[in-house]
Design a protein around this motif. Structure first.
Motif, PDB file in Angstrom:
ATOM      1  N   GLY A 116       0.803  -1.211   0.000  1.00 15.66           N
ATOM      2  CA  GLY A 116       0.000   0.000   0.000  1.00 15.66           C
ATOM      3  C   GLY A 116       0.838   1.263   0.000  1.00 15.66           C
ATOM      4  O   GLY A 116       0.414   2.307  -0.490  1.00 15.66           O
ATOM      5  N   LEU A 117       2.050   1.170   0.555  1.00 13.68           N
ATOM      6  CA  LEU A 117       2.934   2.330   0.570  1.00 13.68           C
ATOM      7  C   LEU A 117       3.293   2.778  -0.840  1.00 13.68           C
ATOM      8  O   LEU A 117       3.410   3.973  -1.117  1.00 13.68           O
ATOM      9  CB  LEU A 117       4.209   2.010   1.361  1.00 13.68           C
ATOM     10  N   ALA A 118       3.509   1.831  -1.732  1.00 12.15           N
ATOM     11  CA  ALA A 118       3.855   2.173  -3.111  1.00 12.15           C
ATOM     12  C   ALA A 118       2.669   2.782  -3.839  1.00 12.15           C
ATOM     13  O   ALA A 118       2.803   3.790  -4.547  1.00 12.15           O
ATOM     14  CB  ALA A 118       4.355   0.932  -3.852  1.00 12.15           C
ATOM     15  N   LEU A 119       1.486   2.203  -3.668  1.00 14.02           N
ATOM     16  CA  LEU A 119       0.301   2.694  -4.373  1.00 14.02           C
ATOM     17  C   LEU A 119      -0.098   4.085  -3.899  1.00 14.02           C
ATOM     18  O   LEU A 119      -0.662   4.873  -4.665  1.00 14.02           O
ATOM     19  CB  LEU A 119      -0.855   1.710  -4.191  1.00 14.02           C
ATOM     20  N   VAL A 120       0.214   4.427  -2.659  1.00 17.93           N
ATOM     21  CA  VAL A 120      -0.213   5.705  -2.083  1.00 17.93           C
ATOM     22  C   VAL A 120       0.885   6.768  -2.131  1.00 17.93           C
ATOM     23  O   VAL A 120       0.692   7.890  -1.659  1.00 17.93           O
ATOM     24  CB  VAL A 120      -0.678   5.479  -0.623  1.00 17.93           C
ATOM     25  N   GLU A 121       2.005   6.447  -2.755  1.00 15.44           N
ATOM     26  CA  GLU A 121       3.179   7.325  -2.684  1.00 15.44           C
ATOM     27  C   GLU A 121       2.904   8.747  -3.147  1.00 15.44           C
ATOM     28  O   GLU A 121       3.427   9.716  -2.591  1.00 15.44           O
ATOM     29  CB  GLU A 121       4.319   6.722  -3.510  1.00 15.44           C
ATOM     30  N   HIS A 122       2.093   8.922  -4.184  1.00 20.03           N
ATOM     31  CA  HIS A 122       1.854  10.253  -4.739  1.00 20.03           C
ATOM     32  C   HIS A 122       0.552  10.886  -4.254  1.00 20.03           C
ATOM     33  O   HIS A 122       0.083  11.868  -4.847  1.00 20.03           O
ATOM     34  CB  HIS A 122       1.832  10.191  -6.268  1.00 20.03           C
ATOM     35  N   ALA A 123      -0.036  10.361  -3.186  1.00 18.23           N
ATOM     36  CA  ALA A 123      -1.329  10.892  -2.726  1.00 18.23           C
ATOM     37  C   ALA A 123      -1.247  12.373  -2.386  1.00 18.23           C
ATOM     38  O   ALA A 123      -2.162  13.146  -2.701  1.00 18.23           O
ATOM     39  CB  ALA A 123      -1.810  10.101  -1.511  1.00 18.23           C
ATOM     40  N   SER A 124      -0.145  12.792  -1.773  1.00 14.25           N
ATOM     41  CA  SER A 124      -0.038  14.198  -1.368  1.00 14.25           C
ATOM     42  C   SER A 124       0.104  15.136  -2.548  1.00 14.25           C
ATOM     43  O   SER A 124      -0.125  16.343  -2.421  1.00 14.25           O
ATOM     44  CB  SER A 124       1.143  14.381  -0.402  1.00 14.25           C
TER      45      SER A 124
END
Length: 251
Positions: A121-129
């Protein structure tokens, strides 16, 4: 704008005798939630970039750094789609260099709660910000027993209570058997979150997980890059993309 819609009876996709239904939508605009619509909605955005990054992830020859980047880019696009018409805004007027303009900003007083499920999940959410101007992130570590396929929570950074009305994105790249994502949403419900305020973001989903979600959380919205037909006896999605955590972090 036109919308293509497919409604499936879940046993037709994955037959184990249980009942359930969900609606798969391929669209570029979201609909206002109907109070009477208690079916789970699964959105598969028909964007060529989403198809591209899913294809990169599927390729067994894709090296770890490129795989991780592809996962992050896919997450950026899916989070963009999931947040459409969902974020609280404030309006007003500002002075531009050429005059007064009416403006609309995302309300920073109501940050979106992001819950990535470790590790992948860390990889999939990396660009959330880079997509969402105001966020709070709480990590959940959930592993799956290789024999029983049951989830075990080994890290829980959720607060004891989340504010009423919190909008939550749960990010889990692989929705396979559904045990992990159901456990995560149960933890959020225990902390006062209405599951209809939760959106799930995944790279690949399979019918067993979608069945569990639709039966337990009718009205939930799921955003995924693609839906694959089945899960094998080891709980891996077929054809899937392998172990997303191992391939993201080279382990």
């Amino acid at each position: 704008m036109s919308t293509s819609q497919l409604s499936y009876s879940l046993p037709s996709l994955w037959s184990d005798g249980n009942r359930g239904s969900f609606v798969v939508k391929a669209q570029t605009t979201t609909e206002k939630r109907s109070a009477s619509d208690d079916r789970m909605l699964v959105f598969v955005p028909p964007h060529s970039l989403i198809k591209h990054w899913v294809s990169v992830l599927r390729n067994e020859q894709t090296p770890c750094p490129i795989f991780k980047n592809a996962m992050a880019e896919l997450g950026r696009l899916l989070i963009y789609e999931a947040s459409r018409d969902w974020l609280p805004t404030v309006t007003g007027e500002i002075q531009s260099p050429m005059g007064v303009a009416s403006v609309e900003f995302i309300d920073p007083r109501e940050p979106v709660t992001i819950v990535p499920i470790l590790r992948a999940g860390l990889a999939l959410v990396e660009h959330a910000s880079s997509i969402l101007p105001a966020t709070k992130t709480y990590h959940l570590g959930i592993c799956r027993d290789e024999e029983t396929l049951q989830p075990t929570i080994y890290l829980n950074k959720l607060p004891d209570k989340l504010p009423e009305g919190s909008r939550v994105l749960v990010v889990d790249p692989m929705l396979a058997t559904g045990g992990t994502i159901v456990a995560a949403i149960d933890l959020l419900k225990d902390r006062g979150v209405d599951f209809k305020q939760i959106k799930v973001v995944s790279a690949v989903a399979a019918p067993p997980a979608l069945q569990k979600l639709s039966e337990k959380f009718p009205g939930l919205h799921v955003y995924t890059g693609t839906i694959d037909p089945t899960v094998n006896e080891k709980g891996f999605i077929i054809p899937g993309l392998g172990d997303a955590g191992d391939r993201s972090f080279g382990t």
